[in-house]
Structures are given as C-alpha cells and as structure tokens.
Design a protein around this motif. Structure first.
Motif, short mmCIF file in Angstrom:
data_model
loop_
_atom_site.label_atom_id
_atom_site.label_comp_id
_atom_site.label_asym_id
_atom_site.label_seq_id
_atom_site.Cartn_x
_atom_site.Cartn_y
_atom_site.Cartn_z
N THR A 71 0.94 -1.16 -0.15
CA THR A 71 0.11 -0.08 -0.10
C THR A 71 0.75 1.20 0.12
O THR A 71 1.68 1.44 0.88
N PHE A 72 0.74 2.06 -0.89
CA PHE A 72 1.51 3.31 -0.96
C PHE A 72 0.60 4.67 -0.44
O PHE A 72 -0.48 4.33 0.11
N THR A 73 1.44 5.59 -0.12
CA THR A 73 0.58 6.76 0.44
C THR A 73 0.14 7.56 -0.50
O THR A 73 -0.79 8.35 -0.10
N LYS A 74 0.31 7.31 -1.93
CA LYS A 74 -0.22 8.19 -3.04
C LYS A 74 -1.15 7.14 -3.92
O LYS A 74 -0.46 6.19 -4.32
N CYS A 75 -2.34 7.52 -4.32
CA CYS A 75 -2.93 6.92 -5.28
C CYS A 75 -2.16 6.54 -6.77
O CYS A 75 -2.04 5.46 -7.07
N ASP A 76 -1.61 7.59 -7.42
CA ASP A 76 -0.76 7.48 -8.49
C ASP A 76 0.51 6.76 -8.34
O ASP A 76 1.07 6.22 -9.15
N SER A 77 1.05 6.41 -7.14
CA SER A 77 2.21 5.76 -7.02
C SER A 77 1.89 4.26 -7.49
O SER A 77 2.64 3.60 -7.83
N VAL A 78 0.52 3.82 -7.38
CA VAL A 78 0.38 2.48 -7.88
C VAL A 78 0.44 2.24 -9.34
O VAL A 78 0.98 1.54 -10.00
N ASP A 79 -0.12 3.42 -10.13
CA ASP A 79 -0.06 3.45 -11.67
C ASP A 79 1.49 3.76 -12.07
O ASP A 79 1.77 3.04 -13.00
N GLU A 80 2.23 4.50 -11.44
CA GLU A 80 3.60 4.68 -11.83
C GLU A 80 4.32 3.29 -11.51
O GLU A 80 5.30 3.00 -12.40
N CYS A 81 3.95 2.70 -10.45
CA CYS A 81 4.58 1.35 -10.48
C CYS A 81 4.38 0.27 -11.31
O CYS A 81 5.01 -0.32 -11.88
N LEU A 82 3.27 0.39 -11.76
CA LEU A 82 2.69 -0.39 -12.85
C LEU A 82 3.38 -0.26 -14.11
O LEU A 82 3.51 -1.04 -15.13
N LYS A 83 3.81 1.10 -14.50
CA LYS A 83 4.34 1.49 -15.69
C LYS A 83 5.91 0.88 -15.70
O LYS A 83 6.38 0.79 -16.91
N LYS A 84 6.35 0.47 -14.59
CA LYS A 84 7.76 0.10 -14.54
C LYS A 84 7.80 -1.36 -14.61
O LYS A 84 8.85 -2.02 -14.44
N ARG A 85 6.86 -2.07 -14.80
CA ARG A 85 6.90 -3.51 -15.08
C ARG A 85 7.73 -3.87 -16.27
O ARG A 85 7.88 -3.05 -17.04
#
Length: 266
Positions: A71-85
């Motif tokens: 669980t990240f502190t920011k919502c958009d961190s999930v999307d940024e993480c998904l972009k780094k797959r």
C-alpha cells in the motif's frame, strides 16, 4: 460516492482528493512470489522512490502459493509502479495489479479486461460528458479512453437507432490497468454534479465463449480482448434491465490458486 476532481492551481491534472483517501486506490496485489524469496527481497523489487505505507507477504502452511500486498501513500504511485513492469524477484516476474476492494461484490471484480460497463445514466448525459469526467480523473499517461458508447434506443417502427440512450453503455480502455483504476475509483459516482442519482461503473463481462479471463489475484493476464467497437457488440445479456447484471452477483474468489485470501481480511 466519488466527488468531483479537486482543482490544483497551475496543474493540468490533480489526483482527486478522495482517491488519496481510498485505500483500494493505493493498494496493490503481488502474486507469483518465489517461495524462497524473503520479504525484504520482494519489497526491494518496487521503486524505492515511491513511499510505502504498508507491506505484507502472506505465507500459509501447506499452500505453495505466496502472495502479498503493498500500500502506497499516494494513489498515483500504484500507476507509476505498474508502468515500471516487469518487476522481478530472483529472475521471476511478479504479477502485480491494483487490489480488488474486499467490499466489491460484483461478479466481474476480478476480471482482467479493457472494457467497462456503466449504468444508471441520466437522460441528459452524453458520451462526451462521460469521457470528460473520466479523463479529468484518470489521465492519459496511465492509459487512454479509446471509446465511450451509450447504447441508443431504437425506433419501434424503423428499428433504427434514435438519439436517446437506454441509460447504460460501455467504455473501451487502452489497457486493463486503466479499467481497474476506473472501476475501483469511480465505482459509484455522478458524472454530472446535477444528476439525481449515482452512476455505476464495473468491469464488463464478456459474452459466453468470448475471449477474456478471470485473472484474479495471479490468475494470469487474460483480459477480454477485441477491436474498437467491440464494447457495443461483443457483450451479451445487457438489454432488458441490464440482463446478466441483475443482482450484481458475488464473485467466486481469486482464481489461479490464490483462494479468497483465506480469511486474511484483506
């Protein structure tokens, strides 16, 4: 209910404040974890610049399947993480996706698909209204909305489509991640602030025999695939009160051997 996007001075996009408050918008499921990987090794696979609020790896006696959550502190961190797959541990690619909210009892909650079904649309709402509302809350950098379709009523005599819609429709997203983001963040919302009822967005269910998969928590990257316009014709059972969506059924679990989180309360 999802509120309107807050205004950020000098910025084209600002993550809606309610998204930051919603844990499911900040939480990711982690599957396909090597059984000999340590918790620290799994956590190290994620970008260190993204601030983490909580992290857990779940191991169950007698079950070789190991999964986790971050669980990240920011919502958009999930999307940024998904972009780094791909994110890998011991040369094995982790299966990561936004975690399905435990209170989402819709029958398609665990599907991996690019298509969304939405309903309870007020008569004055247009396709452009829907697109504008969503694009302000879900920026193109995380995936584009390729098509918005409000299913039109037909003239009883000519059988041709009229300008009036039936109150429901479909959205075609560029990728499955965007469909997850929309169906979680805007599951219930008001496209128009003046609407007298909430609209509902959920992942669309492919018609029987169609492509697609209940990817679930590590069940693969199935996804319902199809070309543009498929949303209007590739999904059965939506007429007459939305057909197969009546009751919004319970989902059957996480597929691919992940059970239903086994009572872990996630």
């Amino acid at each position: 209910m999802a509120d309107q996007t807050e205004v950020c001075e000098g910025e084209e996009y600002c993550c809606p404040a309610e998204f930051e408050e919603m844990e499911p918008m900040r939480k990711m499921f982690i599957g396909n974890i090597p059984k000999d990987a340590t918790d620290d090794e799994v956590k190290a696979a994620f970008p260190e610049e993204l601030e983490v609020e909580d992290f857990a790896v779940v191991r169950r006696d007698g079950n070789p399947k190991i999964f986790g959550f971050i669980t990240f502190t920011k919502c958009d961190s999930v999307d940024e993480c998904l972009k780094k797959r791909p994110l890998k541990v011991k040369n094995r690619e982790l299966q990561v996706k936004r975690a399905v909210p435990k209170d989402d009892q819709s029958d398609t909650a665990h599907y991996r698909t690019k298509k969304i079904f939405f309903a309870n649309v007020t008569p004055e709402t247009t396709e452009e209204d829907v697109r504008s509302y969503l694009e302000k809350r879900h920026p193109p950098k995380y995936g584009k909305i390729e098509e918005v379709i409000l299913v039109k009523k037909k003239d009883e005599t000519t059988k041709e489509a009229t300008k009036e819609h039936k109150g429901y429709g479909f959205i075609v997203c560029e990728n499955e991640d965007l469909a997850d983001r929309i169906s979680i963040g805007d599951r219930k919302c008001k496209v128009l602030p003046t609407a007298d009822k909430e609209q509902e967005f959920k992942k669309a269910r492919p018609k029987e025999g169609g492509a697609g998969g209940r990817g679930g928590r590590g069940g693969g990257r199935g996804g319902a695939r199809g070309g543009r316009g498929a949303a209007a014709v590739g999904y059965g059972g939506y007429g007459g009160g939305y057909g197969g969506y009546g009751g919004w059924g319970a989902y059957s679990g996480y597929g691919g051997g992940w059970g239903n989180y086994g009572g872990w309360g996630w």
